[in-house]
Design a protein around this motif. Structure first.
Motif, PDB file in Angstrom:
ATOM      1  N   MET A  46     -22.260 -15.389  12.502  1.00 10.42           N
ATOM      2  CA  MET A  46     -23.178 -14.484  13.242  1.00 10.42           C
ATOM      3  C   MET A  46     -24.149 -15.291  14.112  1.00 10.42           C
ATOM      4  O   MET A  46     -24.630 -16.347  13.729  1.00 10.42           O
ATOM      5  N   LYS A  47     -24.411 -14.740  15.275  1.00 12.05           N
ATOM      6  CA  LYS A  47     -25.277 -15.447  16.219  1.00 12.05           C
ATOM      7  C   LYS A  47     -26.743 -15.393  15.798  1.00 12.05           C
ATOM      8  O   LYS A  47     -27.133 -14.592  14.955  1.00 12.05           O
ATOM      9  N   ASN A  48     -27.486 -16.195  16.446  1.00  9.68           N
ATOM     10  CA  ASN A  48     -28.945 -16.139  16.386  1.00  9.68           C
ATOM     11  C   ASN A  48     -29.412 -14.734  16.789  1.00  9.68           C
ATOM     12  O   ASN A  48     -29.015 -14.222  17.839  1.00  9.68           O
ATOM     13  N   LYS A  49     -30.255 -14.139  15.950  1.00 11.15           N
ATOM     14  CA  LYS A  49     -30.687 -12.750  16.205  1.00 11.15           C
ATOM     15  C   LYS A  49     -31.437 -12.617  17.534  1.00 11.15           C
ATOM     16  O   LYS A  49     -31.315 -11.611  18.223  1.00 11.15           O
ATOM     17  N   ARG A  50     -32.215 -13.612  17.828  1.00 10.97           N
ATOM     18  CA  ARG A  50     -32.988 -13.562  19.070  1.00 10.97           C
ATOM     19  C   ARG A  50     -32.072 -13.499  20.292  1.00 10.97           C
ATOM     20  O   ARG A  50     -32.248 -12.659  21.176  1.00 10.97           O
ATOM     21  N   ASP A  51     -31.058 -14.349  20.285  1.00  8.48           N
ATOM     22  CA  ASP A  51     -30.118 -14.346  21.404  1.00  8.48           C
ATOM     23  C   ASP A  51     -29.295 -13.068  21.439  1.00  8.48           C
ATOM     24  O   ASP A  51     -28.994 -12.540  22.514  1.00  8.48           O
ATOM     25  N   LEU A  52     -28.958 -12.583  20.244  1.00 11.71           N
ATOM     26  CA  LEU A  52     -28.204 -11.333  20.171  1.00 11.71           C
ATOM     27  C   LEU A  52     -28.999 -10.184  20.784  1.00 11.71           C
ATOM     28  O   LEU A  52     -28.472  -9.359  21.535  1.00 11.71           O
ATOM     29  N   LEU A  53     -30.296 -10.159  20.473  1.00  9.65           N
ATOM     30  CA  LEU A  53     -31.164  -9.119  21.047  1.00  9.65           C
ATOM     31  C   LEU A  53     -31.261  -9.259  22.559  1.00  9.65           C
ATOM     32  O   LEU A  53     -31.189  -8.261  23.286  1.00  9.65           O
ATOM     33  N   LEU A  54     -31.413 -10.479  23.028  1.00 11.80           N
ATOM     34  CA  LEU A  54     -31.514 -10.691  24.472  1.00 11.80           C
ATOM     35  C   LEU A  54     -30.232 -10.249  25.170  1.00 11.80           C
ATOM     36  O   LEU A  54     -30.271  -9.589  26.213  1.00 11.80           O
ATOM     37  N   GLN A  55     -29.116 -10.589  24.562  1.00  9.76           N
ATOM     38  CA  GLN A  55     -27.829 -10.236  25.157  1.00  9.76           C
ATOM     39  C   GLN A  55     -27.625  -8.716  25.180  1.00  9.76           C
ATOM     40  O   GLN A  55     -27.209  -8.144  26.193  1.00  9.76           O
ATOM     41  N   THR A  56     -27.952  -8.070  24.066  1.00  7.82           N
ATOM     42  CA  THR A  56     -27.833  -6.605  24.001  1.00  7.82           C
ATOM     43  C   THR A  56     -28.782  -5.935  24.984  1.00  7.82           C
ATOM     44  O   THR A  56     -28.406  -4.987  25.686  1.00  7.82           O
ATOM     45  N   ALA A  57     -30.003  -6.447  25.056  1.00  6.36           N
ATOM     46  CA  ALA A  57     -30.988  -5.882  25.982  1.00  6.36           C
ATOM     47  C   ALA A  57     -30.497  -6.018  27.417  1.00  6.36           C
ATOM     48  O   ALA A  57     -30.606  -5.083  28.218  1.00  6.36           O
ATOM     49  N   THR A  58     -29.948  -7.171  27.740  1.00  8.61           N
ATOM     50  CA  THR A  58     -29.430  -7.383  29.089  1.00  8.61           C
ATOM     51  C   THR A  58     -28.400  -6.317  29.433  1.00  8.61           C
ATOM     52  O   THR A  58     -28.477  -5.679  30.490  1.00  8.61           O
ATOM     53  N   LYS A 114     -40.610  -9.234  15.444  1.00 16.61           N
ATOM     54  CA  LYS A 114     -41.028 -10.571  15.035  1.00 16.61           C
ATOM     55  C   LYS A 114     -40.699 -11.574  16.148  1.00 16.61           C
ATOM     56  O   LYS A 114     -41.440 -12.518  16.380  1.00 16.61           O
ATOM     57  N   HIS A 115     -39.607 -11.307  16.856  1.00 12.43           N
ATOM     58  CA  HIS A 115     -39.208 -12.224  17.924  1.00 12.43           C
ATOM     59  C   HIS A 115     -39.921 -11.926  19.243  1.00 12.43           C
ATOM     60  O   HIS A 115     -40.214 -12.832  20.009  1.00 12.43           O
ATOM     61  N   PHE A 116     -40.157 -10.628  19.499  1.00 12.79           N
ATOM     62  CA  PHE A 116     -40.789 -10.238  20.763  1.00 12.79           C
ATOM     63  C   PHE A 116     -41.932  -9.266  20.466  1.00 12.79           C
ATOM     64  O   PHE A 116     -41.685  -8.207  19.890  1.00 12.79           O
ATOM     65  N   PRO A 117     -43.143  -9.599  20.849  1.00 14.78           N
ATOM     66  CA  PRO A 117     -44.291  -8.780  20.462  1.00 14.78           C
ATOM     67  C   PRO A 117     -44.303  -7.377  21.065  1.00 14.78           C
ATOM     68  O   PRO A 117     -45.005  -6.508  20.566  1.00 14.78           O
ATOM     69  N   SER A 118     -43.555  -7.150  22.116  1.00 12.18           N
ATOM     70  CA  SER A 118     -43.553  -5.819  22.725  1.00 12.18           C
ATOM     71  C   SER A 118     -42.286  -5.647  23.545  1.00 12.18           C
ATOM     72  O   SER A 118     -41.546  -6.603  23.783  1.00 12.18           O
ATOM     73  N   LYS A 119     -42.059  -4.419  23.984  1.00  9.57           N
ATOM     74  CA  LYS A 119     -40.894  -4.170  24.825  1.00  9.57           C
ATOM     75  C   LYS A 119     -41.000  -4.945  26.132  1.00  9.57           C
ATOM     76  O   LYS A 119     -40.024  -5.535  26.599  1.00  9.57           O
ATOM     77  N   ALA A 159     -42.477  -7.717  26.628  1.00  6.58           N
ATOM     78  CA  ALA A 159     -42.191  -9.125  26.363  1.00  6.58           C
ATOM     79  C   ALA A 159     -40.692  -9.351  26.261  1.00  6.58           C
ATOM     80  O   ALA A 159     -40.168 -10.356  26.764  1.00  6.58           O
ATOM     81  N   LEU A 160     -40.007  -8.407  25.641  1.00  5.83           N
ATOM     82  CA  LEU A 160     -38.543  -8.514  25.560  1.00  5.83           C
ATOM     83  C   LEU A 160     -37.924  -8.507  26.951  1.00  5.83           C
ATOM     84  O   LEU A 160     -37.045  -9.319  27.264  1.00  5.83           O
ATOM     85  N   ILE A 161     -38.393  -7.599  27.792  1.00  8.21           N
ATOM     86  CA  ILE A 161     -37.872  -7.525  29.156  1.00  8.21           C
ATOM     87  C   ILE A 161     -38.120  -8.838  29.893  1.00  8.21           C
ATOM     88  O   ILE A 161     -37.232  -9.385  30.546  1.00  8.21           O
ATOM     89  N   LEU A 162     -39.329  -9.355  29.754  1.00  2.95           N
ATOM     90  CA  LEU A 162     -39.660 -10.607  30.434  1.00  2.95           C
ATOM     91  C   LEU A 162     -38.771 -11.761  29.972  1.00  2.95           C
ATOM     92  O   LEU A 162     -38.229 -12.504  30.794  1.00  2.95           O
ATOM     93  N   GLU A 163     -38.604 -11.878  28.658  1.00  2.65           N
ATOM     94  CA  GLU A 163     -37.761 -12.959  28.130  1.00  2.65           C
ATOM     95  C   GLU A 163     -36.313 -12.762  28.563  1.00  2.65           C
ATOM     96  O   GLU A 163     -35.588 -13.710  28.840  1.00  2.65           O
ATOM     97  N   MET A 164     -35.905 -11.508  28.608  1.00  3.75           N
ATOM     98  CA  MET A 164     -34.542 -11.215  29.044  1.00  3.75           C
ATOM     99  C   MET A 164     -34.355 -11.625  30.503  1.00  3.75           C
ATOM    100  O   MET A 164     -33.322 -12.216  30.856  1.00  3.75           O
ATOM    101  N   LEU A 165     -35.358 -11.359  31.333  1.00  6.44           N
ATOM    102  CA  LEU A 165     -35.263 -11.760  32.736  1.00  6.44           C
ATOM    103  C   LEU A 165     -35.265 -13.283  32.865  1.00  6.44           C
ATOM    104  O   LEU A 165     -34.541 -13.850  33.695  1.00  6.44           O
ATOM    105  N   ASN A 166     -36.061 -13.943  32.042  1.00 12.04           N
ATOM    106  CA  ASN A 166     -36.048 -15.406  32.041  1.00 12.04           C
ATOM    107  C   ASN A 166     -34.658 -15.935  31.732  1.00 12.04           C
ATOM    108  O   ASN A 166     -34.143 -16.810  32.432  1.00 12.04           O
ATOM    109  N   ALA A 167     -34.052 -15.377  30.675  1.00 13.52           N
ATOM    110  CA  ALA A 167     -32.718 -15.824  30.278  1.00 13.52           C
ATOM    111  C   ALA A 167     -31.704 -15.540  31.377  1.00 13.52           C
ATOM    112  O   ALA A 167     -30.839 -16.365  31.690  1.00 13.52           O
ATOM    113  N   ARG A 168     -31.823 -14.374  31.984  1.00 15.08           N
ATOM    114  CA  ARG A 168     -30.906 -13.990  33.046  1.00 15.08           C
ATOM    115  C   ARG A 168     -31.066 -14.902  34.259  1.00 15.08           C
ATOM    116  O   ARG A 168     -30.079 -15.327  34.864  1.00 15.08           O
ATOM    117  N   ASP A 169     -32.281 -15.202  34.612  1.00 19.94           N
ATOM    118  CA  ASP A 169     -32.549 -16.112  35.725  1.00 19.94           C
ATOM    119  C   ASP A 169     -31.865 -17.451  35.461  1.00 19.94           C
ATOM    120  O   ASP A 169     -31.178 -18.001  36.343  1.00 19.94           O
TER     121      ASP A 169
END
Lengths: 187, 187
Positions: free
Chosen positions: A1-13, A42-47, A49-59
């Motif tokens: 199983m993948k890292n949960k944080r990355d899994l969330l970022l990927q799903t969010a994307t 626990k990984h992202f303090p707010s929605k 923040a999740l969007i921002l991190e997701m955009l960072n990863a996508r960039d």
DNA sequence: CATAGCATACAGACCTGTCTGTTTATGACT
DNA sequence: AGTCATAAACAGACAGGTCTGTATGCTATG
């Protein structure tokens, strides 16, 4: 199983891409990712923040994929062509739902919004990369102007593909670019 | 006092433009318009219906303003230039928040969504208009291709202005168009 | 035992769309 | 001109759902 944080970022994307930022809720993301809500918070303090991190990863992955694709070419002409054909392949992917940054700007366009600023930043980073490509042939001043014009072509192609459904738009844009760029000085 | 229906459409245009479609609620629209909720629901059966009617109205006023602006010119060259300078003025309006149709496509891009289809329709209508302009000079086939390419330029300029904040993008696009179009056949 | 993740319920806000009853404007007839 | 019926708009409460973010216990794995 993948890292949960990355899994969330990927799903969010994927979900934000398909459904939009406001329309897709946290509950759907964690359900699709198969992750508990508290794990996400626990990984992202707010929605946002999740969007921002997701955009960072996508960039990051966007630029990496594009530059690797272009670096396979050696001549200036082929590099420029690759810039457009990379977009062509992107538009014709079954999971293409427009540019995440353009779409983010559509939903969050208050000037002080972090998501909006992040989207603008991505486009500027791309312009800067194109500018560097162009300095192989052009003087600084002219490369700067041309980079913006090529970015206009690429963004226009994104909209034509996404809104109008014109899946050949990247090649149309490449046609225009060829008329715009002087390849005679090519090495 | 104005017609309530038009007042609602006008208020909706402004608020959706500023804040986005999902983020702006019915309550805020009726409050800003100074209209009761039941009045709104008597004119428009749902929020989606309001958005659709608003896009219809915007399409109409957009095309009317643009065509009037262009019709003031007589030569083909001046007409094409006016196409771009109309956009330039639009981008530099203090109330510019991007294209309502592009932004709508960003929030509603399920293929069967009426709002998405309406947005696509608007762009196609504009392409068709440009195509008609081009037939003054070009053969049918070539006018069709060029119209799409010019639409790519205009949409790219919209994104550059909205996302990157490059307020001179319409003129950059016009530069590109001049390189693309052959004015030698001008009458 | 400790850490990470799980499930689920909850608070509080907000959103769409409905309902009710009151007020205002319109317009036709005497 | 004056009266009255009808339609339109008003205010505001409400139902039912959804959203974000928090709290609480339980489980499994190292």
């Amino acid at each position: 199983m993948k890292n949960k944080r990355d899994l969330l970022l990927q799903t969010a994307t994927q979900l934000f891409s398909q459904g939009g930022y406001n329309a897709v809720g946290i509950d759907r993301i964690i359900a699709e990712a198969g992750v508990a809500k508290m794990t996400m918070y626990k990984h992202f303090p707010s929605k946002n923040a999740l969007i921002l991190e997701m955009l960072n990863a996508r960039d990051e992955s966007f630029m990496q994929s594009l530059t690797q694709y272009i670096d396979q070419q050696s001549s200036f002409f082929e590099k420029m062509k690759a810039l457009f054909s990379w977009h062509h392949e992107w538009f014709n992917d079954k999971d293409f739902h427009g540019c995440l940054f353009i779409n983010a700007s559509a939903e969050f366009h208050q000037p002080d919004n972090d998501i909006y600023k992040r989207s603008s930043q991505h486009k500027q980073r791309l312009i800067h990369y194109i500018e560097n490509l162009l300095t192989e042939i052009y003087a600084h001043q002219q490369a700067k102007k041309l980079a913006i014009q090529i970015e206009i072509l690429l963004d226009g192609a994104i909209i034509a593909a996404h809104v109008i459904g014109h899946l050949n738009s990247a090649m149309e844009a490449w046609d225009i670019a060829q008329c715009l760029i002087d390849f005679k000085q090519e090495n």
